[in-house]
Scaffold this active site. Structure first.
Site, short mmCIF file in Angstrom:
data_model
loop_
_atom_site.label_atom_id
_atom_site.label_comp_id
_atom_site.label_asym_id
_atom_site.label_seq_id
_atom_site.Cartn_x
_atom_site.Cartn_y
_atom_site.Cartn_z
N GLY A 1 9.56 -21.43 16.33
CA GLY A 1 8.91 -22.32 17.29
C GLY A 1 8.57 -23.66 16.66
CB VAL B 1 3.04 -20.37 -17.60
CG1 VAL B 1 4.51 -20.07 -17.39
CG2 VAL B 1 2.23 -19.08 -17.64
NE ARG C 1 1.30 -15.32 0.96
CZ ARG C 1 2.57 -14.89 1.01
NH1 ARG C 1 3.14 -14.39 -0.06
NH2 ARG C 1 3.25 -14.96 2.13
CE LYS D 1 -2.45 -2.75 -0.48
NZ LYS D 1 -2.46 -4.22 -0.40
CD GLU E 1 -5.40 -15.89 -14.13
OE1 GLU E 1 -4.74 -15.24 -13.31
OE2 GLU E 1 -5.84 -17.04 -13.87
CG HIS F 1 -24.43 16.90 -1.07
ND1 HIS F 1 -24.39 16.09 -2.19
CD2 HIS F 1 -24.29 18.18 -1.50
CE1 HIS F 1 -24.25 16.86 -3.26
NE2 HIS F 1 -24.18 18.13 -2.87
P1 FAD Z 1 1.69 -14.06 8.36
O1 FAD Z 1 1.43 -12.62 8.22
O2 FAD Z 1 2.32 -14.77 7.22
O3 FAD Z 1 2.61 -14.21 9.65
C1 FAD Z 1 3.13 -15.43 10.04
C2 FAD Z 1 4.38 -15.17 10.85
O4 FAD Z 1 4.79 -16.39 11.44
C3 FAD Z 1 5.58 -14.68 10.04
O5 FAD Z 1 6.20 -13.62 10.71
C4 FAD Z 1 6.49 -15.89 9.96
O6 FAD Z 1 7.87 -15.54 9.90
C5 FAD Z 1 6.20 -16.53 11.30
N1 FAD Z 1 6.52 -17.96 11.38
C6 FAD Z 1 6.26 -18.93 10.48
N2 FAD Z 1 6.63 -20.13 10.98
C7 FAD Z 1 7.13 -19.88 12.21
C8 FAD Z 1 7.66 -20.70 13.22
N3 FAD Z 1 7.76 -22.03 13.09
N4 FAD Z 1 8.09 -20.11 14.37
C9 FAD Z 1 8.00 -18.78 14.53
N5 FAD Z 1 7.50 -17.95 13.61
C10 FAD Z 1 7.07 -18.51 12.47
N6 FAD Z 1 -4.23 -9.07 3.13
C11 FAD Z 1 -5.15 -8.10 3.35
O7 FAD Z 1 -6.10 -8.33 4.12
N7 FAD Z 1 -5.05 -6.86 2.78
C12 FAD Z 1 -4.04 -6.55 1.93
O8 FAD Z 1 -3.96 -5.43 1.44
C13 FAD Z 1 -3.07 -7.55 1.67
N8 FAD Z 1 -2.03 -7.28 0.85
C14 FAD Z 1 -1.09 -8.25 0.62
C15 FAD Z 1 -0.06 -7.96 -0.26
C16 FAD Z 1 0.90 -8.92 -0.52
C17 FAD Z 1 2.02 -8.59 -1.47
C18 FAD Z 1 0.83 -10.19 0.14
C19 FAD Z 1 1.89 -11.22 -0.10
C20 FAD Z 1 -0.19 -10.48 1.01
C21 FAD Z 1 -1.18 -9.52 1.25
N9 FAD Z 1 -2.26 -9.77 2.09
C22 FAD Z 1 -3.20 -8.80 2.30
C23 FAD Z 1 -2.40 -11.07 2.78
C24 FAD Z 1 -1.91 -10.95 4.23
O9 FAD Z 1 -0.58 -10.51 4.24
C25 FAD Z 1 -2.05 -12.29 4.93
O10 FAD Z 1 -3.36 -12.77 4.80
C26 FAD Z 1 -1.72 -12.15 6.41
O11 FAD Z 1 -0.42 -11.67 6.58
C27 FAD Z 1 -1.90 -13.48 7.13
O12 FAD Z 1 -1.58 -13.31 8.47
P2 FAD Z 1 -1.03 -14.52 9.35
O13 FAD Z 1 -0.85 -13.97 10.72
O14 FAD Z 1 -1.89 -15.70 9.16
O15 FAD Z 1 0.38 -14.89 8.71
P1 NAI Z 2 -4.45 -15.03 -6.05
O1 NAI Z 2 -5.07 -16.30 -5.66
O2 NAI Z 2 -5.15 -13.75 -5.77
O3 NAI Z 2 -4.20 -15.03 -7.64
C1 NAI Z 2 -3.44 -16.01 -8.27
C2 NAI Z 2 -3.78 -16.00 -9.75
O4 NAI Z 2 -2.83 -16.78 -10.43
C3 NAI Z 2 -5.15 -16.59 -10.06
O5 NAI Z 2 -5.86 -15.74 -10.93
C4 NAI Z 2 -4.81 -17.94 -10.69
O6 NAI Z 2 -5.78 -18.36 -11.62
C5 NAI Z 2 -3.49 -17.64 -11.36
N1 NAI Z 2 -2.63 -18.79 -11.56
C6 NAI Z 2 -2.38 -19.81 -10.71
N2 NAI Z 2 -1.49 -20.67 -11.24
C7 NAI Z 2 -1.17 -20.18 -12.47
C8 NAI Z 2 -0.28 -20.61 -13.49
N3 NAI Z 2 0.47 -21.71 -13.36
N4 NAI Z 2 -0.20 -19.87 -14.61
C9 NAI Z 2 -0.93 -18.74 -14.77
N5 NAI Z 2 -1.79 -18.28 -13.81
C10 NAI Z 2 -1.90 -19.00 -12.68
O7 NAI Z 2 -2.99 -15.07 -5.43
P2 NAI Z 2 -1.87 -13.95 -5.28
O8 NAI Z 2 -2.17 -12.80 -6.17
O9 NAI Z 2 -0.59 -14.67 -5.39
O10 NAI Z 2 -2.07 -13.47 -3.80
C11 NAI Z 2 -1.94 -14.42 -2.71
C12 NAI Z 2 -2.87 -14.09 -1.59
O11 NAI Z 2 -2.51 -12.88 -0.98
C13 NAI Z 2 -4.29 -13.95 -2.08
O12 NAI Z 2 -4.99 -15.08 -1.65
C14 NAI Z 2 -4.82 -12.73 -1.43
O13 NAI Z 2 -5.88 -13.04 -0.57
C15 NAI Z 2 -3.67 -12.17 -0.62
N6 NAI Z 2 -3.53 -10.77 -1.01
C16 NAI Z 2 -4.51 -9.90 -0.65
C17 NAI Z 2 -4.46 -8.58 -1.03
C18 NAI Z 2 -5.56 -7.68 -0.67
O14 NAI Z 2 -6.36 -8.05 0.17
N7 NAI Z 2 -5.65 -6.50 -1.23
C19 NAI Z 2 -3.34 -8.06 -1.80
C20 NAI Z 2 -2.39 -9.08 -2.18
C21 NAI Z 2 -2.50 -10.37 -1.76
#
Ligand code: FAD
Ligand code: NAI
Length: 475
Positions: free
Chosen positions: A122, A247, A282, A58, A213, A454
Site C-alpha cells: 500500500g 565492531v 530495527r 518461541k 556487544e 500452593h
Molecule cells: P510488523 O509485525 O512488522 O508488521 C508490519 C507488516 O506490514 C508486515 O507484514 C509488512 O510486510 C507489512 N508492510 C510494510 N510496509 C507495507 C506496505 N507499504 N504495504 C503493505 N504492507 C506493508 N515482540 C514481542 O512482543 N514479543 C516477542 O517475543 C518478540 N519476539 C521477536 C523476535 C524477533 C526475532 C523479532 C525480529 C521481533 C520480535 N518481537 C517480539 C517484536 C515484534 O515482532 C514487533 O514489535 C511487532 O511485530 C510489531 O508489529 P507491527 O504490526 O508494528 O509490525
Molecule cells: P535490541 O535493541 O534489543 O538490542 C540491540 C543490541 O545491539 C543492544 O544491546 C545494542 O547496544 C547493541 N548494538 C547496537 N549497535 C551495535 C554495534 N554496532 N556493535 C555492537 N553492538 C551493537 O535489538 P534486537 O535484539 O535487534 O531486537 C530488535 C527489537 O525486537 C527489540 O527492540 C525488541 O523489542 C524486539 N524483540 C522483542 C523480543 C521479546 O519481546 N522477547 C524478542 C526479540 C526482539
C-alpha cells in the site's frame, strides 16, 4: 472506480491486523493491505511477529529447551536417554507449521469480522476531500479510498555498515530462524533481546556461541540486579559475551565469516565463525509508503511522527506499532491498534505506557513492568524493595529450576507498586499478575494479602510483596 472504506489499515502485523478487527467490531467498513509473502508467494498475515519474530522464535526456543532438558536434566529425574540427536529439518518444519497456523488464524479472523484483505503493497497517492487515495501494488492490485488510514508497516532489521545481510553467512532474524544445520561456531553482534534468544537456541543445540556487544553494560534497560543475575546465568550456560567492543570489518568466505573488532581494553581481535547473526536493533518501514505525496511527517530515523494518541500530522491518518516511537513489542503495537480504532469511533482509547511488560524468553526467563531501581534513584523517588528467591519456592524446587528471584519496588510512603522485575521460571506468565496489580494501582500489601495457590511459582510473587514489608514467611 476506487473501492471506498471507512478505515484502511496498511500493514497486517499485530498492530495492523488487531486495529482492523477492532475497527470492524465497531461497525466500520475496513480494508487491510499487507505485503508479506510466504514461500509460495501467497499471503502470510501477522507481519514480523508471526513470520520471522515472536512466534517462530518461541517455537525454536521450545524445541531447543526440550533438547537441553533431555541432554542435561532428564537424568536427575531418573530418565535415561540414549542416542539423543536433533533433527533440525523436523524442528524447522514444526516451526513453519506453527507459523502457518497463526497466518491462517488471522485470515479466518478477517473473514469472521468482515475485514477486506488486499495482498500487496500500500502507498499514499493523494489526499482527497475527507479521505485519502491509496494504491495497492502486487497480487491484488487496486485503488482504495479511505476516510481514515492507519499506518502499521512495522520495522526491518538494521544491518551493520558495510555488511549487508546475505542470509547465508551474515544473518538477520530471518536467516537466524531458518538455519538448517547447527553451526559449530556462531557469532552474534548485539546482546539485546534477539541476540540472547537466538544465541540461546543455537547454544542449546550445540553451537559455540560468542556475542559481541557495543555497550559496556549488559542489558542496560533492565534492573541492575536482574541484569547481573542474567549475565551470571547465561555465561554459566556457556554463552560467551564480550561487552564494550567496537565492531570493525566483517568479511565472508565460502566457509565462514570473520569479524574484526576492538575489545574493551582497546586490543584488536578477530572472531571467526561459521555464521554471524546481526541483531543491533530495527528500523521503521516507511520507504515505499510514499509519505511525501501527502506530506506525512517522518523523523530522522524514518519513523512516522505521532502524538501520545498515535495521531500523525495529517487529519485522519494514524500510525501504530514498530513504525512509531516506543518499544518495538507486539503487545504494544496491539494496544495502540485497538486504541486508535476506538478513537476513530469517538471513544477514549487508552494505552498505559507505564504498564507495558517486557519479556526475554531465555532460560531463565526475564520479565519486568514499571520502573527499575536505577530509574527510581534517578528520579529521587523514595522506594522500598522486596526480593524473594526461587530457591526458597517449593514449586521451583520440584520443577528443578530455582535460578533467579522476584523483586518488588514500592513507594516508600504509599506502598504503591512502582515496578516488578522477575528472573526465573515462567517469568513471562508471572508478570501478568504484576501488570494487573499496577493497572489497579495496587500496593505491595494488596498482593501480600491475596491467597496464592500452593505449590506455585506465583507464591514467589506474594513472598516478594511480603518482603517489601520485611515479613517473608518462607525465607
Ligand atoms: P510488523 O509485525 O512488522 O508488521 C508490519 C507488516 O506490514 C508486515 O507484514 C509488512 O510486510 C507489512 N508492510 C510494510 N510496509 C507495507 C506496505 N507499504 N504495504 C503493505 N504492507 C506493508 N515482540 C514481542 O512482543 N514479543 C516477542 O517475543 C518478540 N519476539 C521477536 C523476535 C524477533 C526475532 C523479532 C525480529 C521481533 C520480535 N518481537 C517480539 C517484536 C515484534 O515482532 C514487533 O514489535 C511487532 O511485530 C510489531 O508489529 P507491527 O504490526 O508494528 O509490525
Ligand atoms: P535490541 O535493541 O534489543 O538490542 C540491540 C543490541 O545491539 C543492544 O544491546 C545494542 O547496544 C547493541 N548494538 C547496537 N549497535 C551495535 C554495534 N554496532 N556493535 C555492537 N553492538 C551493537 O535489538 P534486537 O535484539 O535487534 O531486537 C530488535 C527489537 O525486537 C527489540 O527492540 C525488541 O523489542 C524486539 N524483540 C522483542 C523480543 C521479546 O519481546 N522477547 C524478542 C526479540 C526482539
Amino acid at each position: 472506480m476506487s473501492k471506498q472504506f471507512d478505515v484502511i489499515v496498511i500493514g497486517g502485523g499485530p498492530g495492523g491486523y488487531v486495529a482492523a478487527i477492532r475497527a470492524a467490531q465497531l461497525g466500520f467498513s475496513v480494508a487491510c493491505i499487507d505485503a508479506w509473502k510466504n514461500d509460495q508467494g501467497g499471503p502470510a498475515l501477522g507481519g514480523t511477529c508471526t513470520n520471522v519474530g515472536c512466534i517462530p522464535s518461541k517455537a525454536l526456543l521450545q524445541s531447543s529447551e526440550h533438547f537441553d532438558q533431555a541432554k542435561n536434566h532428564f537424568a536427575e529425574h531418573g530418565i535415561a536417554v540414549e542416542g539423543l540427536s536433533i533433527n533440525v529439518a523436523q524442528m524447522l518444519a514444526r516451526k513453519n507449521m506453527v507459523v502457518k497456523q497463526n497466518n491462517d488464524g488471522i485470515q479466518y479472523l478477517f473473514k469472521k469480522n468482515k475485514v477486506t484483505f488486499f495482498h500487496g503493497r500500500g502507498s499514499f497517492v493523494k489526499a482527497l476531500e475527507g479521505g485519502y487515495l491509496i494504491n495497492v501494488a502486487g497480487p491484488m492490485a487496486d485503488a482504495l479510498v479511505g476516510r481514515h488510514i492507519i499506518v502499521a508497516t512495522g520495522s526491518s532489521p538494521r544491518a551493520l555498515p558495510g555488511a549487508a545481510f546475505d542470509e547465508e553467512r551474515i544473518l538477520s532474524n530471518e536467516g537466524a530462524l531458518r538455519l538448517n544445520t547447527v553451526p559449530e561456531k556462531l557469532a552474534l553482534i548485539g546482546s539485546g533481546v534477539i541476540g540472547l534468544e537466538m544465541g540461546s537456541v543455537w547454544r542449546r543445540l550445540g553451537a559455540q556461541v560468542t556475542i559481541l556487544e557495543g555497550l559496556p553494560t549488559f542489558l542496560g534497560m533492565l534492573d541492575e540486579q536482574v541484569a547481573k543475575e542474567a549475565y551470571k546465568a547465561f555465561t554459566k550456560q556457556g554463552l560467551r559475551i564480550e561487552l564494550g567492543v567496537a565492531v570493525g570489518e566483517v568479511a565472508t568466505s565460502e566457509n565462514g565469516v570473520s569479524v574484526l573488532y576492538t575489545n574493551a581494553k582497546g586490543e584488536a581481535q578477530v572472531l571467526e565463525a561459521d555464521r554471524l547473526i546481526v541483531s543491533i536493533g530495527r528500523t521503521p518501514n516507511t520507504t515505499g509508503l510514499n509519505a511525501a505525496a501527502v506530506g506525512l511527517q517522518l523523523d530522522e530515523r524514518g519513523a512516522v511522527v505521532v502524538d501520545g494518541d498515535c495521531k500523525t500530522n495529517l487529519p485522519g491518518v494514524w500510525a501504530v506499532g514498530d513504525v512509531v516511537r516506543g518499544p518495538m513489542l507486539a503487545h504494544k503495537a496491539e494496544e495502540e491498534g485497538v486504541a486508535v480504532a476506538e478513537r476513530i469511533a469517538g471513544q477514549h482509547g487508552h494505552v498505559n505506557f507505564n504498564t507495558i511488560p517486557g519479556v526475554i524468553y531465555t532460560s531463565p526467563e526475564i520479565a519486568w513492568v514499571g520502573q527499575n531501581e536505577q530509574q527510581l534513584k534517578a528520579l529521587g523517588r523514595a522506594y522500598k524493595a522486596g526480593v524473594f528467591p526461587f530457591m526458597a519456592n517449593g514449586r521451583a524446587r520440584a520443577l528443578g529450576d530455582t535460578t533467579g528471584f522476584v523483586k518488588f519496588l514500592a513507594d516508600a510512603t504509599s506502598d504503591e507498586i512502582l515496578g516488578v522485575h522477575i528472573i526465573g521460571p515462567q517469568a513471562s506468565e508471572l508478570i501478568a499478575e504484576a501488570v494487573v496489580a499496577m493497572e489497579f494501582k495496587a500496593s505491595a500489601e494488596d498482593i501480600a494479602r491475596i491467597c496464592h495457590a500452593h505449590p506455585s511459582l506465583s507464591e514467589a510473587t506474594k513472598e516478594a510483596a511480603l518482603a517489601v514489608d520485611k515479613r517473608t514467611l518462607n525465607f
